[in-house]
Design a protein around this motif. Structure first.
Motif, PDB file in Angstrom:
ATOM      1  N   ASP A 143       0.734  -1.391  -0.240  1.00  0.00           N
ATOM      2  CA  ASP A 143      -0.053   0.400   0.093  1.00  0.00           C
ATOM      3  C   ASP A 143       0.555   1.373   0.188  1.00  0.00           C
ATOM      4  O   ASP A 143      -0.019   2.022   0.561  1.00  0.00           O
ATOM      5  N   GLY A 144       1.991   1.124  -0.406  1.00  0.00           N
ATOM      6  CA  GLY A 144       3.031   2.335  -0.826  1.00  0.00           C
ATOM      7  C   GLY A 144       4.271   2.268   0.341  1.00  0.00           C
ATOM      8  O   GLY A 144       4.472   3.367   0.342  1.00  0.00           O
ATOM      9  N   GLY A 145       3.652   1.192   1.740  1.00  0.00           N
ATOM     10  CA  GLY A 145       5.685   0.885   1.979  1.00  0.00           C
ATOM     11  C   GLY A 145       5.970   0.453   1.813  1.00  0.00           C
ATOM     12  O   GLY A 145       5.500  -0.905   1.282  1.00  0.00           O
ATOM     13  N   TRP A 146       7.041  -0.340   2.963  1.00  0.00           N
ATOM     14  CA  TRP A 146       7.452  -1.670   2.734  1.00  0.00           C
ATOM     15  C   TRP A 146       6.995  -2.165   3.622  1.00  0.00           C
ATOM     16  O   TRP A 146       6.970  -2.267   4.326  1.00  0.00           O
ATOM     17  N   THR A 147       6.752  -3.435   2.756  1.00  0.00           N
ATOM     18  CA  THR A 147       6.084  -4.602   2.975  1.00  0.00           C
ATOM     19  C   THR A 147       6.658  -5.859   3.102  1.00  0.00           C
ATOM     20  O   THR A 147       7.614  -6.400   1.913  1.00  0.00           O
ATOM     21  N   LEU A 148       7.203  -7.136   3.829  1.00  0.00           N
ATOM     22  CA  LEU A 148       8.013  -8.124   4.206  1.00  0.00           C
ATOM     23  C   LEU A 148       6.777  -9.045   4.419  1.00  0.00           C
ATOM     24  O   LEU A 148       6.261  -9.383   5.507  1.00  0.00           O
ATOM     25  N   LEU A 149       7.010  -9.983   3.086  1.00  0.00           N
ATOM     26  CA  LEU A 149       5.708 -10.788   2.766  1.00  0.00           C
ATOM     27  C   LEU A 149       6.586 -12.753   2.821  1.00  0.00           C
ATOM     28  O   LEU A 149       6.831 -13.109   2.195  1.00  0.00           O
ATOM     29  N   SER A 150       6.104 -13.359   4.563  1.00  0.00           N
ATOM     30  CA  SER A 150       6.774 -14.687   4.394  1.00  0.00           C
ATOM     31  C   SER A 150       5.844 -15.529   3.757  1.00  0.00           C
ATOM     32  O   SER A 150       4.619 -15.547   4.098  1.00  0.00           O
ATOM     33  N   ASN A 151       6.326 -16.960   3.868  1.00  0.00           N
ATOM     34  CA  ASN A 151       5.484 -18.222   3.614  1.00  0.00           C
ATOM     35  C   ASN A 151       5.620 -18.735   4.891  1.00  0.00           C
ATOM     36  O   ASN A 151       6.649 -19.417   5.476  1.00  0.00           O
ATOM     37  N   GLY A 152       4.780 -18.628   6.292  1.00  0.00           N
ATOM     38  CA  GLY A 152       4.708 -19.251   6.724  1.00  0.00           C
ATOM     39  C   GLY A 152       5.520 -18.477   8.399  1.00  0.00           C
ATOM     40  O   GLY A 152       6.088 -17.014   7.546  1.00  0.00           O
ATOM     41  N   SER A 153       6.841 -18.604   9.113  1.00  0.00           N
ATOM     42  CA  SER A 153       7.633 -18.303   9.964  1.00  0.00           C
ATOM     43  C   SER A 153       6.132 -16.958  10.719  1.00  0.00           C
ATOM     44  O   SER A 153       7.574 -15.508  10.682  1.00  0.00           O
ATOM     45  N   ALA A 154       5.248 -16.632  10.489  1.00  0.00           N
ATOM     46  CA  ALA A 154       4.910 -14.819  11.218  1.00  0.00           C
ATOM     47  C   ALA A 154       5.482 -14.707  12.220  1.00  0.00           C
ATOM     48  O   ALA A 154       5.946 -13.083  12.442  1.00  0.00           O
ATOM     49  N   GLN A 155       5.926 -15.154  13.370  1.00  0.00           N
ATOM     50  CA  GLN A 155       6.211 -14.682  14.385  1.00  0.00           C
ATOM     51  C   GLN A 155       8.151 -14.326  14.072  1.00  0.00           C
ATOM     52  O   GLN A 155       8.315 -12.921  14.465  1.00  0.00           O
ATOM     53  N   PHE A 156       8.720 -14.821  13.404  1.00  0.00           N
ATOM     54  CA  PHE A 156       9.805 -15.098  13.171  1.00  0.00           C
ATOM     55  C   PHE A 156      10.210 -13.279  12.692  1.00  0.00           C
ATOM     56  O   PHE A 156      11.236 -12.814  12.859  1.00  0.00           O
ATOM     57  N   TRP A 157       9.693 -13.468  11.165  1.00  0.00           N
ATOM     58  CA  TRP A 157       9.982 -12.051  10.574  1.00  0.00           C
ATOM     59  C   TRP A 157       9.131 -11.356  10.930  1.00  0.00           C
ATOM     60  O   TRP A 157       9.419 -10.343  10.969  1.00  0.00           O
ATOM     61  N   ALA A 158       8.406 -11.275  11.343  1.00  0.00           N
ATOM     62  CA  ALA A 158       7.105 -10.547  12.586  1.00  0.00           C
ATOM     63  C   ALA A 158       8.163  -9.520  13.624  1.00  0.00           C
ATOM     64  O   ALA A 158       9.041  -8.162  13.885  1.00  0.00           O
ATOM     65  N   GLU A 159       9.161  -9.839  14.630  1.00  0.00           N
ATOM     66  CA  GLU A 159      10.579 -10.113  14.675  1.00  0.00           C
ATOM     67  C   GLU A 159      11.790  -9.222  13.627  1.00  0.00           C
ATOM     68  O   GLU A 159      11.896  -8.026  13.976  1.00  0.00           O
ATOM     69  N   ALA A 160      11.815  -9.679  12.161  1.00  0.00           N
ATOM     70  CA  ALA A 160      12.683  -8.774  11.537  1.00  0.00           C
ATOM     71  C   ALA A 160      12.207  -7.829  11.884  1.00  0.00           C
ATOM     72  O   ALA A 160      13.356  -6.505  11.162  1.00  0.00           O
ATOM     73  N   ALA A 161      11.073  -7.515  10.961  1.00  0.00           N
ATOM     74  CA  ALA A 161      10.795  -5.821  10.737  1.00  0.00           C
ATOM     75  C   ALA A 161      10.695  -5.031  11.904  1.00  0.00           C
ATOM     76  O   ALA A 161      11.150  -4.242  11.913  1.00  0.00           O
ATOM     77  N   ALA A 162      10.142  -5.655  12.934  1.00  0.00           N
ATOM     78  CA  ALA A 162      10.267  -4.960  14.417  1.00  0.00           C
ATOM     79  C   ALA A 162      11.386  -4.394  14.151  1.00  0.00           C
ATOM     80  O   ALA A 162      12.120  -3.349  14.796  1.00  0.00           O
TER      81      ALA A 162
END
Length: 571
Positions: free
Chosen positions: A468-487
């Motif tokens: 939607d106009g920002g940076w997006t990290l789209l993962s195949n599973g591992s939601a918490q793992f990548w959410a922590e990386a994004a934070a």
């Protein structure tokens, strides 16, 4: 001369209020940037000019919330499904081409090509821009001088009998083929030889009886009396008839109202038609590319940077996509999260696309000319209509088929892949699309593909809607793992990265289910793998396996893509 006060300084000044300039203003203003649009015309244009909005541009409009309004203003979808070749509009078709089959369109995008006249597109975009409190639009304001200095640009602007100076950090020249900005910054223009010259007759007339609700965006008229192309602006009473003219034709003298009337009557096959002629605009069938798209803090976008004939419908679309590319980069520099060197990637990425689109448009124009020359033969026309003309009809149909690339350009629309300083190359081969065949890819630099997903609340969404106009990290599973990386990466860089995950079961916001298998097929990411999507919807980086330290890997990718504040791995 009246100088502006400090309160009239802007982040970005945009010269030109056509679709490209207003698109740039929308993208910047919705990010909170103070923008001003300066337009030398006294009012918005009432000329249809361009009309093809391809599916990729419609995706951009979808993100800005204007796609539905454009569709409402455009040619009804049931009247915009193909193209026909006829001896007159009233005659039966000699050959037809569909725009694109339903299954193919559904697989590639949540949007479809829309045929909408440029004046109506401008109106919709200006209405959308008016919703942004940080945007200002001034018609009847002509830029006459540009002075660059440390930290900004001063524009001398003439309005009525007064002059003022408008100050901005950056300037975008979106003022068309005869760009004043391009001239003022000393950027040259490399132009090809012309393939020919045409005149567009814009007129109003009720052609319902001749058109018979046939779903043609374009009607190619080929006869001994006239050869040209009808453009259906609304399928009812708003049309353009485009005809080839000689290089030395004096359009003002020769295209009288009487001459246009007879020409249109012949082409429509309606001998008593009384069209209301609105305008006659001549143009050259050629291409041109500006030698430089950036001089200091001034950038060229749209027709100011590149021009090519409308065969294929890529001119306005390329310009709007220029705006989409440069806007997020200017925002990052203004926010202090990127150095100005990021802005060099604008021309690096968009020039190659423009050159490709220009060459393809010229090739489409050549194919059209060859078809018209073939049909100018009286014997060909006789055989096409005769009982014994099966062989000629087969030859003609084959010739029409050779023009398919002009109308079935899914690969050209979606398949271009950026490379360079704002992309983190992963060393894998690029998946090459052709003009007609789009090869779905998540290779860094590619447009992140469309895939149908289900949100946690059951809503159907496209992956395109996640960007939607920002940076997006789209993962195949591992939601918490990548959410922590994004934070972690967001904290280190000051750049908000929104995590989104495709999971077997979606339970919260930014979690999605691949019910149809679209994501697995099109993104081809192993469990735990991910892609980083830029604000313009292109893949910045890809991890095909799960990194050990995802926060560091993501931060490094952001830095390699041109952003500040992240740790870059040592050599």
């Amino acid at each position: 001369m009246t100088s502006t006060s400090p309160t009239t300084s802007f982040d970005v000044a945009i010269v030109g209020a056509g679709p490209v300039g207003v698109s740039a203003a929308i993208d910047l203003a919705r990010r909170g940037r103070r923008v001003i649009v300066l337009e030398r015309r006294a009012a918005p244009s009432d000329q249809p000019r361009a009309h093809v909005v391809n599916a990729r541009t419609m995706e951009i409009f979808r993100g800005w919330g204007v796609a539905d309004a454009i569709k409402r203003e455009g040619l009804h979808p049931e009247l915009a499904r193909g193209f026909s070749w006829l001896t007159s509009m009233s005659s039966d078709a000699l050959a037809t081409l569909d725009y694109v089959d339903e299954a193919t369109a559904e697989r590639h995008s949540p949007e479809r090509l829309c045929s909408c006249p440029q004046d109506l597109i401008e109106s919709v975009l200006l209405q959308r821009l008016a919703e942004e409190p940080t945007a200002t639009v001034r018609f009847d304001h002509e830029v006459t001088a540009i002075e660059q200095r440390a930290g900004g640009v001063d524009l001398t602007v003439r309005a009525a009998d007064d002059e003022e100076v408008v100050t901005a950090r950056f300037v975008l020249g979106a003022d068309g083929a005869n760009s004043t900005v391009r001239t003022l910054i000393g950027a040259g223009l490399s132009r090809s030889d012309a393939l020919g010259r045409r005149a567009n007759i814009y007129f109003h007339a009720d052609l319902s009886e001749a058109a018979r609700d046939r779903p043609n965006i374009l009607w190619f008229i080929l006869s001994l009396e006239t050869s040209g192309i009808f453009i259906a602006l609304n399928g009812r009473d708003r049309w353009v008839y485009s005809v080839e003219i000689d290089a030395d034709t004096d359009v003002a003298a020769e295209f009288t109202e009487e001459y246009c009337l007879e020409l249109i009557r012949t082409a429509t096959g309606v001998p008593d038609l009384v069209p209301e002629i609105q305008s006659v605009l001549p143009w050259r069938v050629d291409m041109a590319i500006a030698d430089h798209w950036r001089v200091g803090s001034v950038f060229l976008i749209g027709d100011a940077a590149h021009q090519f004939p409308p065969m294929g419908g890529f001119g306005m679309n390329s310009g709007i996509q220029d705006a989409h590319n440069i806007a997020w980069k200017l925002d990052a520099v203004l926010a202090g999260t990127a150095d100005e060197s990021l802005l060099d990637s604008y021309e690096d990425e968009r020039r190659d696309v423009a050159v490709y689109n220009a060459n393809r448009s010229m090739e489409n124009a050549k194919n059209q000319q060859e078809a018209a020359a073939f049909m100018s033969n009286p014997e060909v026309l006789r055989l096409l209509a005769a009982a014994e003309g099966d062989e000629m009809r087969a030859i003609f149909a084959q010739g029409v088929e050779q023009q398919r690339a002009e109308f079935h350009s899914q690969g050209q629309q979606f398949g271009f892949v950026y490379s360079g300083s704002a992309i983190v190359d992963d060393g894998t081969p690029i998946d090459e699309s052709t003009v007609t065949e789009y090869v779905v890819s998540t290779h860094p630099g590619a447009r992140a593909p469309h895939a149908r997903l289900a949100a946690h609340d059951g809503r159907g969404v496209s992956t395109i809607d996640l960007f939607d106009g920002g940076w997006t990290l789209l993962s195949n599973g591992s939601a918490q793992f990548w959410a922590e990386a994004a934070a972690e990466a967001s904290s280190n860089t000051g750049v908000l990265v929104t995590p989104a995950a495709v999971l077997p079961v979606a339970q919260g916001a930014n979690e999605y289910v691949d019910e149809r298998g679209d994501f697995a097929e099109r993104y081809a990411l192993a469990p735990g793998a991910a892609v980083l999507i830029r604000p313009d919807g292109h893949v910045a980086a890809r991890w095909q396996s799960t990194p050990v330290d995802a926060g560091h890997a993501l931060g490094s990718a952001l830095a390699l893509a041109g952003l500040r504040g992240a740790a870059v791995p040592a050599e």
